[in-house]
Design a protein around this motif. Structure first.
Motif, PDB file in Angstrom:
ATOM      1  N   THR A   1       6.956 -31.330  -3.145  1.00  0.00           N
ATOM      2  CA  THR A   1       7.546 -32.660  -3.356  1.00  0.00           C
ATOM      3  C   THR A   1       8.970 -32.549  -3.875  1.00  0.00           C
ATOM      4  N   GLU A   2       9.211 -31.517  -4.682  1.00  0.00           N
ATOM      5  CA  GLU A   2      10.542 -31.333  -5.264  1.00  0.00           C
ATOM      6  C   GLU A   2      11.503 -30.620  -4.319  1.00  0.00           C
ATOM      7  N   GLY A   3      11.099 -30.457  -3.066  1.00  0.00           N
ATOM      8  CA  GLY A   3      12.012 -29.936  -2.056  1.00  0.00           C
ATOM      9  C   GLY A   3      11.935 -28.452  -1.803  1.00  0.00           C
ATOM     10  N   LEU A   4      10.966 -27.789  -2.368  1.00  0.00           N
ATOM     11  CA  LEU A   4      10.844 -26.345  -2.169  1.00  0.00           C
ATOM     12  C   LEU A   4      10.053 -26.087  -0.882  1.00  0.00           C
ATOM     13  N   GLU A   5      10.624 -26.524   0.253  1.00  0.00           N
ATOM     14  CA  GLU A   5       9.949 -26.414   1.548  1.00  0.00           C
ATOM     15  C   GLU A   5       9.863 -24.949   1.962  1.00  0.00           C
ATOM     16  N   ASN A   6       8.646 -24.494   2.202  1.00  0.00           N
ATOM     17  CA  ASN A   6       8.438 -23.102   2.582  1.00  0.00           C
ATOM     18  C   ASN A   6       7.081 -22.991   3.258  1.00  0.00           C
ATOM     19  N   PRO A   7       7.016 -22.370   4.449  1.00  0.00           N
ATOM     20  CA  PRO A   7       5.725 -22.281   5.144  1.00  0.00           C
ATOM     21  C   PRO A   7       4.669 -21.515   4.365  1.00  0.00           C
ATOM     22  N   ARG A   8       5.079 -20.562   3.539  1.00  0.00           N
ATOM     23  CA  ARG A   8       4.096 -19.810   2.761  1.00  0.00           C
ATOM     24  C   ARG A   8       3.473 -20.674   1.676  1.00  0.00           C
ATOM     25  N   LEU A   9       4.260 -21.604   1.131  1.00  0.00           N
ATOM     26  CA  LEU A   9       3.707 -22.554   0.164  1.00  0.00           C
ATOM     27  C   LEU A   9       2.698 -23.475   0.841  1.00  0.00           C
ATOM     28  N   LEU A  10       3.012 -23.900   2.060  1.00  0.00           N
ATOM     29  CA  LEU A  10       2.082 -24.747   2.813  1.00  0.00           C
ATOM     30  C   LEU A  10       0.784 -24.004   3.115  1.00  0.00           C
ATOM     31  N   SER A  11       0.911 -22.726   3.483  1.00  0.00           N
ATOM     32  CA  SER A  11      -0.266 -21.918   3.770  1.00  0.00           C
ATOM     33  C   SER A  11      -1.130 -21.753   2.530  1.00  0.00           C
ATOM     34  N   GLU A  12      -0.495 -21.474   1.407  1.00  0.00           N
ATOM     35  CA  GLU A  12      -1.244 -21.321   0.153  1.00  0.00           C
ATOM     36  C   GLU A  12      -1.881 -22.640  -0.261  1.00  0.00           C
ATOM     37  N   LEU A  13      -1.196 -23.758  -0.008  1.00  0.00           N
ATOM     38  CA  LEU A  13      -1.763 -25.078  -0.307  1.00  0.00           C
ATOM     39  C   LEU A  13      -3.048 -25.284   0.505  1.00  0.00           C
ATOM     40  N   GLY A  14      -3.010 -24.901   1.783  1.00  0.00           N
ATOM     41  CA  GLY A  14      -4.207 -25.029   2.611  1.00  0.00           C
ATOM     42  C   GLY A  14      -5.379 -24.244   2.052  1.00  0.00           C
ATOM     43  N   ARG A  15      -5.119 -23.016   1.611  1.00  0.00           N
ATOM     44  CA  ARG A  15      -6.192 -22.184   1.062  1.00  0.00           C
ATOM     45  C   ARG A  15      -6.713 -22.746  -0.262  1.00  0.00           C
TER      46      ARG A  15
ATOM     47  N   ILE B   1       1.965 -22.956  10.330  1.00  0.00           N
ATOM     48  CA  ILE B   1       1.966 -22.181  11.571  1.00  0.00           C
ATOM     49  C   ILE B   1       2.992 -22.726  12.557  1.00  0.00           C
ATOM     50  N   SER B   2       3.125 -24.052  12.611  1.00  0.00           N
ATOM     51  CA  SER B   2       4.063 -24.669  13.562  1.00  0.00           C
ATOM     52  C   SER B   2       5.514 -24.346  13.232  1.00  0.00           C
ATOM     53  N   THR B   3       5.785 -23.977  11.973  1.00  0.00           N
ATOM     54  CA  THR B   3       7.154 -23.608  11.583  1.00  0.00           C
ATOM     55  C   THR B   3       7.472 -22.159  11.951  1.00  0.00           C
ATOM     56  N   GLY B   4       6.486 -21.473  12.499  1.00  0.00           N
ATOM     57  CA  GLY B   4       6.725 -20.099  12.934  1.00  0.00           C
ATOM     58  C   GLY B   4       6.145 -19.037  12.029  1.00  0.00           C
ATOM     59  N   LEU B   5       5.331 -19.433  11.049  1.00  0.00           N
ATOM     60  CA  LEU B   5       4.734 -18.457  10.139  1.00  0.00           C
ATOM     61  C   LEU B   5       3.692 -17.631  10.895  1.00  0.00           C
ATOM     62  N   ARG B   6       3.968 -16.346  11.061  1.00  0.00           N
ATOM     63  CA  ARG B   6       3.034 -15.443  11.739  1.00  0.00           C
ATOM     64  C   ARG B   6       2.305 -14.643  10.660  1.00  0.00           C
TER      65      ARG B   6
ATOM     66  N   TRP C   1      -1.651 -13.711   9.272  1.00  0.00           N
ATOM     67  CA  TRP C   1      -3.069 -13.761   9.631  1.00  0.00           C
ATOM     68  C   TRP C   1      -3.878 -14.606   8.661  1.00  0.00           C
ATOM     69  N   GLN C   2      -3.467 -14.630   7.378  1.00  0.00           N
ATOM     70  CA  GLN C   2      -4.208 -15.416   6.393  1.00  0.00           C
ATOM     71  C   GLN C   2      -4.182 -16.907   6.721  1.00  0.00           C
ATOM     72  N   ALA C   3      -3.029 -17.385   7.222  1.00  0.00           N
ATOM     73  CA  ALA C   3      -2.913 -18.807   7.562  1.00  0.00           C
ATOM     74  C   ALA C   3      -3.845 -19.155   8.721  1.00  0.00           C
ATOM     75  N   TYR C   4      -3.858 -18.312   9.769  1.00  0.00           N
ATOM     76  CA  TYR C   4      -4.745 -18.558  10.918  1.00  0.00           C
ATOM     77  C   TYR C   4      -6.215 -18.473  10.504  1.00  0.00           C
ATOM     78  N   SER C   5      -6.543 -17.481   9.696  1.00  0.00           N
ATOM     79  CA  SER C   5      -7.919 -17.315   9.260  1.00  0.00           C
ATOM     80  C   SER C   5      -8.364 -18.501   8.398  1.00  0.00           C
ATOM     81  N   ALA C   6      -7.477 -18.956   7.526  1.00  0.00           N
ATOM     82  CA  ALA C   6      -7.798 -20.111   6.680  1.00  0.00           C
ATOM     83  C   ALA C   6      -8.016 -21.361   7.531  1.00  0.00           C
ATOM     84  N   LEU C   7      -7.207 -21.518   8.571  1.00  0.00           N
ATOM     85  CA  LEU C   7      -7.372 -22.663   9.467  1.00  0.00           C
ATOM     86  C   LEU C   7      -8.715 -22.569  10.194  1.00  0.00           C
TER      87      LEU C   7
END
Length: 251
Positions: A100-114, A133-138, A140-146
């Motif tokens: 929310t405070e603007g720290l946009e990062n795909p790894r933060l999104l992935s960790e939020l999902g988990r 994933i749509s931002t290009g994060l390759r 395996w943990q993100a795919y597995s969590a999904l």
């Protein structure tokens, strides 16, 4: 003008420059000391996580996060160890505040999902994981969590498509094989599930959890002998027998 007077005038003129230089030197020394302390704190934080002292890791990463809320690694470490320490709801809060405070990062999104999955909210986890994933994060943990999120939502075929993507990034990964096997088991295909878990059980980094999941599946299938053998690899006799009774009841 006498030599002493000349010397005093020179010293008076140089004094502001000398004081300024000393102040600068003191500033840089303080900076170096602060950086050294921060580096040490970061090392201790990661070491605590590595040794599974998650409570200590939470404290150290929290200090780093408070000191610099824009430090992505500190935010990730803080949230990850909150999840490991059994407080995923707090991890969700930390990550949502950071995003929310603007720290946009795909790894933060992935960790939020988990963290959302660990909080029992797989439906909410799908969005941040898909966005990561749509931002290009390759990763395996993100795919597995999904995949896990979709399995928990009853979408097993879709879940397995994500596990396959995860396997491309990390072949022969026992965690992914475990998830894939359990997905097939939830779909009712025990035989395929057992083949996958048997394969995982022969890999070097196999965990006790995978062996016990394999014992569970054999127990559910009705192979009490094999289930008992696997249970004994990690459990004492009385616990293994208790587990076997549980497997029979499940069947």
């Amino acid at each position: 003008m006498t030599f002493n007077r000349f010397r005093n005038l020179c010293l008076a003129g140089l004094m502001p420059f000398l004081l300024g230089a000393c102040a600068q030197l003191d500033f840089f020394q303080r900076q170096d000391e602060t950086q050294a302390i921060e580096n040490s704190l970061r090392k201790v934080a990661y070491a605590s996580q590595q040794t599974q002292d998650y409570g200590a890791a939470v404290i150290y990463f929290q200090r780093l996060h408070i000191k610099d809320p824009e430090d992505v690694e500190a935010a990730l470490g803080y949230a990850r160890n909150l999840r490991y320490n059994g407080t995923p709801a707090r991890a969700v809060q930390v990550l949502e505040e950071s995003l929310t405070e603007g720290l946009e990062n795909p790894r933060l999104l992935s960790e939020l999902g988990r963290a959302l999955i660990a909080s029992g909210k797989p439906g909410r986890a799908v969005t941040p994981l898909t966005e990561a994933i749509s931002t290009g994060l390759r990763n395996w943990q993100a795919y597995s969590a999904l995949g896990i999120a979709n399995d928990q939502l009853g979408r097993h075929t879709k879940a397995r498509s994500y596990y396959l993507e995860a396997q491309i990034l990390s072949p022969e990964n026992t965690a992914i094989l475990n998830n894939m096997a359990l997905s097939w088991a939830m779909s009712g295909d025990l035989d395929r599930s057992l083949v996958i878990l048997e394969r995982a059980s022969k890999l070097p980094d196999v965990s006790a959890q995978i062996r016990q999941n394999l014992a569970l599946l054999y127990g559910v299938k009705g192979d009490a002998k094999r289930a008992h053998e696997l249970a004994l690899l990690d459990l004492p006799e009385d616990s293994a027998r208790e587990n076997l009774r549980y497997y029979v009841n499940l069947r």
